[in-house]
Design a protein around this motif. Structure first.
Motif, PDB file in Angstrom:
ATOM      1  N   ALA A 235      15.678  15.126   1.975  1.00 20.92           N
ATOM      2  CA  ALA A 235      16.107  14.306   0.833  1.00 20.92           C
ATOM      3  C   ALA A 235      15.012  14.089  -0.191  1.00 20.92           C
ATOM      4  N   GLY A 236      13.832  14.635   0.038  1.00 26.78           N
ATOM      5  CA  GLY A 236      12.750  14.444  -0.917  1.00 26.78           C
ATOM      6  C   GLY A 236      12.120  13.074  -0.872  1.00 26.78           C
ATOM      7  N   VAL A 237      12.302  12.365   0.247  1.00 26.29           N
ATOM      8  CA  VAL A 237      11.725  11.033   0.429  1.00 26.29           C
ATOM      9  C   VAL A 237      10.702  11.098   1.565  1.00 26.29           C
ATOM     10  N   GLU A 238       9.513  10.574   1.312  1.00 26.61           N
ATOM     11  CA  GLU A 238       8.493  10.535   2.352  1.00 26.61           C
ATOM     12  C   GLU A 238       8.799   9.368   3.294  1.00 26.61           C
ATOM     13  N   LEU A 239       8.901   9.667   4.584  1.00 30.10           N
ATOM     14  CA  LEU A 239       9.205   8.648   5.580  1.00 30.10           C
ATOM     15  C   LEU A 239       7.895   8.140   6.182  1.00 30.10           C
ATOM     16  N   VAL A 240       7.661   6.851   6.046  1.00 26.70           N
ATOM     17  CA  VAL A 240       6.400   6.238   6.435  1.00 26.70           C
ATOM     18  C   VAL A 240       6.560   5.548   7.788  1.00 26.70           C
ATOM     19  N   ASP A 241       5.750   5.940   8.751  1.00 21.36           N
ATOM     20  CA  ASP A 241       5.801   5.333  10.081  1.00 21.36           C
ATOM     21  C   ASP A 241       5.221   3.917  10.032  1.00 21.36           C
ATOM     22  N   VAL A 242       5.864   3.001  10.736  1.00 23.63           N
ATOM     23  CA  VAL A 242       5.424   1.601  10.701  1.00 23.63           C
ATOM     24  C   VAL A 242       4.880   1.101  12.036  1.00 23.63           C
ATOM     25  N   ASP A 243       4.920   1.950  13.061  1.00 25.70           N
ATOM     26  CA  ASP A 243       4.451   1.514  14.380  1.00 25.70           C
ATOM     27  C   ASP A 243       2.932   1.688  14.492  1.00 25.70           C
ATOM     28  N   ARG A 244       2.224   1.096  13.551  1.00 19.25           N
ATOM     29  CA  ARG A 244       0.765   1.154  13.501  1.00 19.25           C
ATOM     30  C   ARG A 244       0.214  -0.250  13.324  1.00 19.25           C
ATOM     31  N   ASP A 245      -0.999  -0.453  13.768  1.00 17.17           N
ATOM     32  CA  ASP A 245      -1.659  -1.727  13.532  1.00 17.17           C
ATOM     33  C   ASP A 245      -1.767  -1.945  12.024  1.00 17.17           C
ATOM     34  N   ILE A 246      -1.431  -3.148  11.567  1.00 12.02           N
ATOM     35  CA  ILE A 246      -1.392  -3.421  10.131  1.00 12.02           C
ATOM     36  C   ILE A 246      -2.730  -3.144   9.459  1.00 12.02           C
ATOM     37  N   GLU A 247      -3.819  -3.323  10.187  1.00 15.85           N
ATOM     38  CA  GLU A 247      -5.133  -3.080   9.597  1.00 15.85           C
ATOM     39  C   GLU A 247      -5.333  -1.615   9.249  1.00 15.85           C
ATOM     40  N   GLN A 248      -4.582  -0.723   9.889  1.00 14.59           N
ATOM     41  CA  GLN A 248      -4.730   0.706   9.638  1.00 14.59           C
ATOM     42  C   GLN A 248      -4.003   1.164   8.380  1.00 14.59           C
TER      43      GLN A 248
ATOM     44  N   GLN B   1      -2.677  -1.336   5.859  1.00 12.45           N
ATOM     45  CA  GLN B   1      -2.377  -2.499   5.025  1.00 12.45           C
ATOM     46  C   GLN B   1      -2.335  -2.139   3.547  1.00 12.45           C
ATOM     47  N   HIS B   2      -3.349  -1.426   3.069  1.00  9.22           N
ATOM     48  CA  HIS B   2      -3.384  -1.054   1.646  1.00  9.22           C
ATOM     49  C   HIS B   2      -2.194  -0.175   1.303  1.00  9.22           C
ATOM     50  N   GLU B   3      -1.883   0.778   2.178  1.00 12.52           N
ATOM     51  CA  GLU B   3      -0.750   1.670   1.948  1.00 12.52           C
ATOM     52  C   GLU B   3       0.551   0.884   1.846  1.00 12.52           C
ATOM     53  N   GLN B   4       0.747  -0.066   2.754  1.00  7.30           N
ATOM     54  CA  GLN B   4       1.991  -0.824   2.766  1.00  7.30           C
ATOM     55  C   GLN B   4       2.151  -1.691   1.524  1.00  7.30           C
ATOM     56  N   PHE B   5       1.073  -2.319   1.107  1.00  6.17           N
ATOM     57  CA  PHE B   5       1.160  -3.241  -0.024  1.00  6.17           C
ATOM     58  C   PHE B   5       1.148  -2.536  -1.379  1.00  6.17           C
ATOM     59  N   ASN B   6       0.706  -1.295  -1.418  1.00  3.98           N
ATOM     60  CA  ASN B   6       0.532  -0.642  -2.712  1.00  3.98           C
ATOM     61  C   ASN B   6       1.330   0.641  -2.908  1.00  3.98           C
ATOM     62  N   ASP B   7       1.692   1.323  -1.822  1.00  6.36           N
ATOM     63  CA  ASP B   7       2.275   2.652  -1.977  1.00  6.36           C
ATOM     64  C   ASP B   7       3.706   2.791  -1.484  1.00  6.36           C
ATOM     65  N   VAL B   8       4.158   1.870  -0.651  1.00  3.25           N
ATOM     66  CA  VAL B   8       5.515   1.968  -0.104  1.00  3.25           C
ATOM     67  C   VAL B   8       6.518   1.382  -1.093  1.00  3.25           C
ATOM     68  N   ASP B   9       7.590   2.141  -1.356  1.00  5.60           N
ATOM     69  CA  ASP B   9       8.610   1.695  -2.317  1.00  5.60           C
ATOM     70  C   ASP B   9       9.678   0.812  -1.689  1.00  5.60           C
ATOM     71  N   ALA B  10       9.965   1.041  -0.412  1.00  2.89           N
ATOM     72  CA  ALA B  10      11.060   0.304   0.224  1.00  2.89           C
ATOM     73  C   ALA B  10      10.863   0.280   1.738  1.00  2.89           C
ATOM     74  N   GLY B  11      11.468  -0.716   2.361  1.00  2.00           N
ATOM     75  CA  GLY B  11      11.496  -0.805   3.812  1.00  2.00           C
ATOM     76  C   GLY B  11      12.935  -0.825   4.280  1.00  2.00           C
ATOM     77  N   LEU B  12      13.230  -0.084   5.339  1.00  2.00           N
ATOM     78  CA  LEU B  12      14.575  -0.028   5.911  1.00  2.00           C
ATOM     79  C   LEU B  12      14.558  -0.703   7.275  1.00  2.00           C
ATOM     80  N   THR B  13      15.493  -1.626   7.495  1.00  2.00           N
ATOM     81  CA  THR B  13      15.588  -2.289   8.796  1.00  2.00           C
ATOM     82  C   THR B  13      17.032  -2.374   9.254  1.00  2.00           C
ATOM     83  N   SER B  14      17.179  -2.522  10.547  1.00  2.00           N
ATOM     84  CA  SER B  14      18.457  -2.919  11.112  1.00  2.00           C
ATOM     85  C   SER B  14      18.576  -4.434  10.981  1.00  2.00           C
ATOM     86  N   THR B  15      19.696  -4.979  11.401  1.00  2.00           N
ATOM     87  CA  THR B  15      19.877  -6.425  11.478  1.00  2.00           C
ATOM     88  C   THR B  15      20.583  -6.742  12.784  1.00  2.00           C
TER      89      THR B  15
END
Length: 218
Positions: A97-110, A112-126
């Motif tokens: 689909a031309g979308v980069e899928l970002v893995d989230v099962d990492r320590d936030i310190e690894q 943090q900058h990427e998550q706050f500055n480069d990620v466009d959206a987060g997908l979750t279940s409910t």
């Protein structure tokens, strides 16, 4: 004997017997009696009133709706889990689909900058939703940490229509929270919002500017 122990000792040795919880009438927070359609309509109306978007999808075709949302919102980098069925289906459907899928099962310190500055959206279940307040409820896990719903500018949440309850009390009762209360349940009622001293409401100051709920129908 510590002061705490002394107080507890006096309570245990009360002359008039042990303390017991009074009978409580919870009728005011439950018993709405809404039908499934009424619950869904109320949820959609209330979450829409605070700028939340609701799109409907058939259970077997919801990833097509997700792909369209990503295109419409200009999402290039999507953060999501790996193990939950929602994440598994999304990853399979978005391979080309031309979308980069970002893995989230990492320590936030690894990342943090990427998550706050480069990620466009987060997908979750409910886990479900509450009709009375137009709220989603999530139970974060290491596979779907809470930050992917609280940090990216766009939060996309997947909700099964059959998991709607009338009130928050109904959620607590039916999920048996008295026997196993979640350590970090999230209640989400629209995008992030705040108001200044003049009561001017602003969205996205401390979290997602947009919330899209994909409601799946069996």
């Amino acid at each position: 004997m510590s002061a705490r122990d002394a107080i507890l000792k006096r309570l245990r040795e009360r002359a008039d017997g042990a303390l017991s919880a009074p009978d409580s009438d919870f009728a005011v927070v439950t018993g709405r009696g809404w039908s499934r359609d009424e619950r869904l309509a109320r949820f959609e109306r209330w979450i829409g009133s605070v700028h939340g978007e609701v799109v409907h999808a058939a259970e077997e075709g919801w990833t097509d709706v997700l792909a369209k949302v990503l295109v419409d919102k200009g999402v290039r980098r999507l953060a999501l889990g790996k193990q939950h069925p929602v994440a598994v289906e999304a990853r399979r459907a978005l391979v080309n689909a031309g979308v980069e899928l970002v893995d989230v099962d990492r320590d936030i310190e690894q990342w943090q900058h990427e998550q706050f500055n480069d990620v466009d959206a987060g997908l979750t279940s409910t886990r479900g939703a509450i009709a009375e307040t137009g709220s989603l409820w999530l139970w974060p896990t290491p596979d779907e940490p809470r930050l992917i719903s609280l940090v990216p500018p766009l939060h996309i949440a997947v909700l099964d229509a059959g998991t709607l309850e009338d009130t928050f009390f109904d959620v607590i009762e039916k999920q048996g929270w008295k026997n196993g209360m979640p350590t970090n349940a999230l209640l989400i009622s629209g995008p992030s919002k705040t108001a200044d001293i003049e009561q001017t409401l602003a969205y996205g100051v401390h979290g997602p500017r947009e919330l899209v709920v994909i409601v799946r129908h069996a």
